[in-house]
Design an enzyme around this catalytic site. Sequence first.
Site, PDB file in Angstrom:
ATOM      1  N   ARG A   1     140.895  84.335  -8.582  1.00  0.00           N
ATOM      2  CA  ARG A   1     141.997  84.771  -9.446  1.00  0.00           C
ATOM      3  C   ARG A   1     142.830  83.591  -9.937  1.00  0.00           C
ATOM      4  NH1 ARG A   1     141.337  89.145  -5.920  1.00  0.00           N
ATOM      5  NH2 ARG A   1     142.129  87.850  -4.190  1.00  0.00           N
TER       6      ARG A   1
ATOM      7  N   THR B   1     146.164  79.530   1.640  1.00  0.00           N
ATOM      8  CA  THR B   1     147.011  79.905   2.778  1.00  0.00           C
ATOM      9  C   THR B   1     146.151  80.450   3.916  1.00  0.00           C
ATOM     10  OG1 THR B   1     147.301  82.130   1.874  1.00  0.00           O
ATOM     11  CG2 THR B   1     148.936  80.469   1.266  1.00  0.00           C
TER      12      THR B   1
ATOM     13  N   SER C   1     151.185  73.286  -0.592  1.00  0.00           N
ATOM     14  CA  SER C   1     152.272  74.250  -0.672  1.00  0.00           C
ATOM     15  C   SER C   1     151.729  75.664  -0.641  1.00  0.00           C
ATOM     16  CB  SER C   1     153.103  74.048  -1.945  1.00  0.00           C
ATOM     17  OG  SER C   1     154.216  73.220  -1.674  1.00  0.00           O
TER      18      SER C   1
ATOM     19  N   ASN D   1     153.259  78.051  -1.744  1.00  0.00           N
ATOM     20  CA  ASN D   1     153.670  78.669  -3.005  1.00  0.00           C
ATOM     21  C   ASN D   1     154.006  77.556  -3.988  1.00  0.00           C
ATOM     22  OD1 ASN D   1     155.317  80.141  -5.064  1.00  0.00           O
ATOM     23  ND2 ASN D   1     154.993  81.839  -3.647  1.00  0.00           N
ATOM     24  N   MET D   2     153.381  77.575  -5.154  1.00  0.00           N
ATOM     25  CA  MET D   2     153.529  76.494  -6.125  1.00  0.00           C
ATOM     26  C   MET D   2     154.621  76.785  -7.157  1.00  0.00           C
ATOM     27  SD  MET D   2     151.291  74.104  -5.399  1.00  0.00           S
ATOM     28  CE  MET D   2     149.852  73.971  -4.311  1.00  0.00           C
TER      29      MET D   2
ATOM     30  N   HIS E   1     152.074  92.142  -1.498  1.00  0.00           N
ATOM     31  CA  HIS E   1     151.010  91.584  -2.328  1.00  0.00           C
ATOM     32  C   HIS E   1     149.990  92.648  -2.698  1.00  0.00           C
ATOM     33  CE1 HIS E   1     152.579  87.711  -0.858  1.00  0.00           C
ATOM     34  NE2 HIS E   1     152.057  87.219  -1.950  1.00  0.00           N
TER      35      HIS E   1
ATOM     36  N   LYS F   1     144.444  90.807  -1.298  1.00  0.00           N
ATOM     37  CA  LYS F   1     144.827  89.642  -0.501  1.00  0.00           C
ATOM     38  C   LYS F   1     144.207  89.722   0.886  1.00  0.00           C
ATOM     39  CE  LYS F   1     148.746  86.782   0.940  1.00  0.00           C
ATOM     40  NZ  LYS F   1     147.976  85.555   0.543  1.00  0.00           N
TER      41      LYS F   1
HETATM   42  N1  LIG Z   1     150.048  78.263  -3.020  1.00  0.00           N
HETATM   43  C1  LIG Z   1     150.169  79.179  -3.992  1.00  0.00           C
HETATM   44  O1  LIG Z   1     151.047  79.070  -4.882  1.00  0.00           O
HETATM   45  C2  LIG Z   1     149.220  80.322  -4.043  1.00  0.00           C
HETATM   46  C3  LIG Z   1     148.266  80.442  -3.063  1.00  0.00           C
HETATM   47  N2  LIG Z   1     147.312  81.402  -3.138  1.00  0.00           N
HETATM   48  C4  LIG Z   1     146.278  81.381  -2.105  1.00  0.00           C
HETATM   49  O2  LIG Z   1     145.098  80.865  -2.701  1.00  0.00           O
HETATM   50  C5  LIG Z   1     143.957  81.441  -2.068  1.00  0.00           C
HETATM   51  C6  LIG Z   1     143.058  82.057  -3.125  1.00  0.00           C
HETATM   52  O3  LIG Z   1     143.746  83.122  -3.757  1.00  0.00           O
HETATM   53  P1  LIG Z   1     142.972  83.947  -4.909  1.00  0.00           P
HETATM   54  O4  LIG Z   1     142.611  83.021  -6.019  1.00  0.00           O
HETATM   55  O5  LIG Z   1     143.780  85.156  -5.202  1.00  0.00           O
HETATM   56  O6  LIG Z   1     141.665  84.367  -4.110  1.00  0.00           O
HETATM   57  P2  LIG Z   1     140.243  84.832  -4.682  1.00  0.00           P
HETATM   58  O7  LIG Z   1     139.583  85.587  -3.580  1.00  0.00           O
HETATM   59  O8  LIG Z   1     140.394  85.428  -6.033  1.00  0.00           O
HETATM   60  O9  LIG Z   1     139.445  83.433  -4.885  1.00  0.00           O
HETATM   61  C7  LIG Z   1     138.964  82.718  -3.788  1.00  0.00           C
HETATM   62  C8  LIG Z   1     138.021  81.665  -4.297  1.00  0.00           C
HETATM   63  O10 LIG Z   1     137.545  80.925  -3.192  1.00  0.00           O
HETATM   64  C9  LIG Z   1     136.132  80.846  -3.253  1.00  0.00           C
HETATM   65  N3  LIG Z   1     135.589  80.754  -1.897  1.00  0.00           N
HETATM   66  C10 LIG Z   1     135.514  81.731  -0.969  1.00  0.00           C
HETATM   67  N4  LIG Z   1     134.993  81.249   0.159  1.00  0.00           N
HETATM   68  C11 LIG Z   1     134.713  79.931  -0.073  1.00  0.00           C
HETATM   69  C12 LIG Z   1     134.155  78.881   0.700  1.00  0.00           C
HETATM   70  N5  LIG Z   1     133.766  79.085   1.963  1.00  0.00           N
HETATM   71  N6  LIG Z   1     134.028  77.652   0.140  1.00  0.00           N
HETATM   72  C13 LIG Z   1     134.416  77.447  -1.128  1.00  0.00           C
HETATM   73  N7  LIG Z   1     134.969  78.396  -1.925  1.00  0.00           N
HETATM   74  C14 LIG Z   1     135.105  79.623  -1.389  1.00  0.00           C
HETATM   75  C15 LIG Z   1     135.695  82.093  -3.990  1.00  0.00           C
HETATM   76  O11 LIG Z   1     134.449  81.825  -4.555  1.00  0.00           O
HETATM   77  P3  LIG Z   1     133.339  82.955  -4.571  1.00  0.00           P
HETATM   78  O12 LIG Z   1     133.912  84.070  -5.380  1.00  0.00           O
HETATM   79  O13 LIG Z   1     132.180  82.244  -5.213  1.00  0.00           O
HETATM   80  O14 LIG Z   1     133.109  83.344  -3.141  1.00  0.00           O
HETATM   81  C16 LIG Z   1     136.797  82.218  -5.033  1.00  0.00           C
HETATM   82  O15 LIG Z   1     136.493  81.393  -6.128  1.00  0.00           O
HETATM   83  C17 LIG Z   1     144.496  82.418  -1.028  1.00  0.00           C
HETATM   84  O16 LIG Z   1     144.590  81.751   0.205  1.00  0.00           O
HETATM   85  C18 LIG Z   1     145.909  82.718  -1.537  1.00  0.00           C
HETATM   86  O17 LIG Z   1     146.800  83.086  -0.510  1.00  0.00           O
HETATM   87  C19 LIG Z   1     147.257  82.310  -4.175  1.00  0.00           C
HETATM   88  C20 LIG Z   1     148.198  82.244  -5.170  1.00  0.00           C
HETATM   89  C21 LIG Z   1     149.277  81.260  -5.169  1.00  0.00           C
HETATM   90  O1  LIG Z   2     147.261  85.722  -2.216  1.00  0.00           O
HETATM   91  C1  LIG Z   2     148.112  85.676  -3.143  1.00  0.00           C
HETATM   92  O2  LIG Z   2     148.035  86.314  -4.220  1.00  0.00           O
HETATM   93  C2  LIG Z   2     149.280  84.790  -2.931  1.00  0.00           C
HETATM   94  N1  LIG Z   2     149.280  84.049  -1.852  1.00  0.00           N
HETATM   95  C3  LIG Z   2     150.241  83.045  -1.542  1.00  0.00           C
HETATM   96  C4  LIG Z   2     150.802  83.281  -0.159  1.00  0.00           C
HETATM   97  O3  LIG Z   2     149.990  83.677   0.734  1.00  0.00           O
HETATM   98  O4  LIG Z   2     152.003  83.043   0.017  1.00  0.00           O
HETATM   99  C5  LIG Z   2     151.260  82.807  -2.634  1.00  0.00           C
HETATM  100  C6  LIG Z   2     151.589  83.977  -3.483  1.00  0.00           C
HETATM  101  O5  LIG Z   2     152.519  84.819  -2.827  1.00  0.00           O
HETATM  102  C7  LIG Z   2     150.378  84.746  -3.941  1.00  0.00           C
END
Ligand SMILES: NC(=O)C1=CN([C@@H]2O[C@H](COP(=O)(O)OP(=O)(O)OC[C@H]3O[C@@H](n4cnc5c(N)ncnc54)[C@H](OP(=O)(O)O)[C@@H]3O)[C@@H](O)[C@H]2O)C=CC1
Ligand SMILES: O=C(O)C1=N[C@H](C(=O)O)C[C@H](O)C1
Length: 255
Positions: free
Chosen positions: A12, A90, A112, A114-115, A144, A148
């Site tokens: 995502r 996370t 971080s 949260n960005m 969320h 998630k």
């Molecule tokens: N710090 C911040 O501001 C934010 C943090 N997050 C965090 O980011 C993370 C991802 O969120 P989100 O994008 O919604 O999650 P998604 O599930 O949509 O995406 C996860 C991605 O990771 C890939 N993936 C899964 N397992 C592996 C692996 N073992 N090695 C490499 N790649 C892998 C998936 O690929 P595939 O589909 O090919 O398996 C997919 O592309 C979560 O931990 C979330 O909490 C989210 C939003 C904001």
């Molecule tokens: O998984 C998400 O979507 C998000 N994850 C981050 C977290 O675990 O704090 C940041 C944000 O809230 C969105």
Amino acid sequence: MIDVGIHGSTGRVGRLLIENLIKDKEARPHVLHALEDFNFTPPKEAIVTDDVVELLQKSAVVIDFTIAMGCETLLENALKHPTPLVIGTTGLNEHQQNLLKEAANNMPILYSTNMSLGVAVLNRLVELASKSLSDFDIEIVEQHHRFKKDAPSGTALTLGEHAARGRGLNLDDVRVSGRNGLIGERSKDEIAIMALRGGDIVGRHTVGFYNDGEFIEMNHTATSRDTFAKGAIKAAKWIINQPNGLYTISDCLGL
Ligand SMILES: NC(=O)C1=CN([C@@H]2O[C@H](COP(=O)(O)OP(=O)(O)OC[C@H]3O[C@@H](n4cnc5c(N)ncnc54)[C@H](OP(=O)(O)O)[C@@H]3O)[C@@H](O)[C@H]2O)C=CC1
Ligand SMILES: O=C(O)C1=N[C@H](C(=O)O)C[C@H](O)C1
């Protein structure tokens, strides 16, 4: 032009990183790491690979939004192929957090939970309020989307750490993750962090300070994941000019 690598390209956030980088004048989506097929058409000029070493070697900076195990794999390989990193994933356990600190000795890493600018400021407000409102009970609720995978959110844990720090406490010693049954009265120092899941909520965090006769609630609501993607790209442009070490989005934002 900054050649950006994305770990989690099909996710995502990964998709939004690509969409924003395509429009960026200073950076481009250069290497896209993917284990599964894309459900959208990636930029044809980008390198698509399932090899994390190639991702590290061909990128000026790598942005990681995957899962904890994926982040661990990236960090283990980065130790052998040091590359500036921006990590948003996370749910990291103690081993993975220690790996993060070890890797930061060999390369600049911005980590971080949260960005967004809003949450970076909220963290500071929570620490101040926690210190000033010393008799108030602190309760945190995060909400969320149904997809998630980890709980509570990394953001909520970071908010809890700032709340605990405001009172000279360690979150691990005072955190409450749930309440059920005849649990007795609430202790003064406990900090509850509760997770709600449902629908398409992007991310909503409420930190409440509750006392007899009054309470304060601070809330951050993310209405678009673009907020996180834009913050991560800003961080990527910043981290490549930093010395080795572990940084947060607050360092990048000058807070
Ligand atoms: N710090 C911040 O501001 C934010 C943090 N997050 C965090 O980011 C993370 C991802 O969120 P989100 O994008 O919604 O999650 P998604 O599930 O949509 O995406 C996860 C991605 O990771 C890939 N993936 C899964 N397992 C592996 C692996 N073992 N090695 C490499 N790649 C892998 C998936 O690929 P595939 O589909 O090919 O398996 C997919 O592309 C979560 O931990 C979330 O909490 C989210 C939003 C904001
Ligand atoms: O998984 C998400 O979507 C998000 N994850 C981050 C977290 O675990 O704090 C940041 C944000 O809230 C969105």
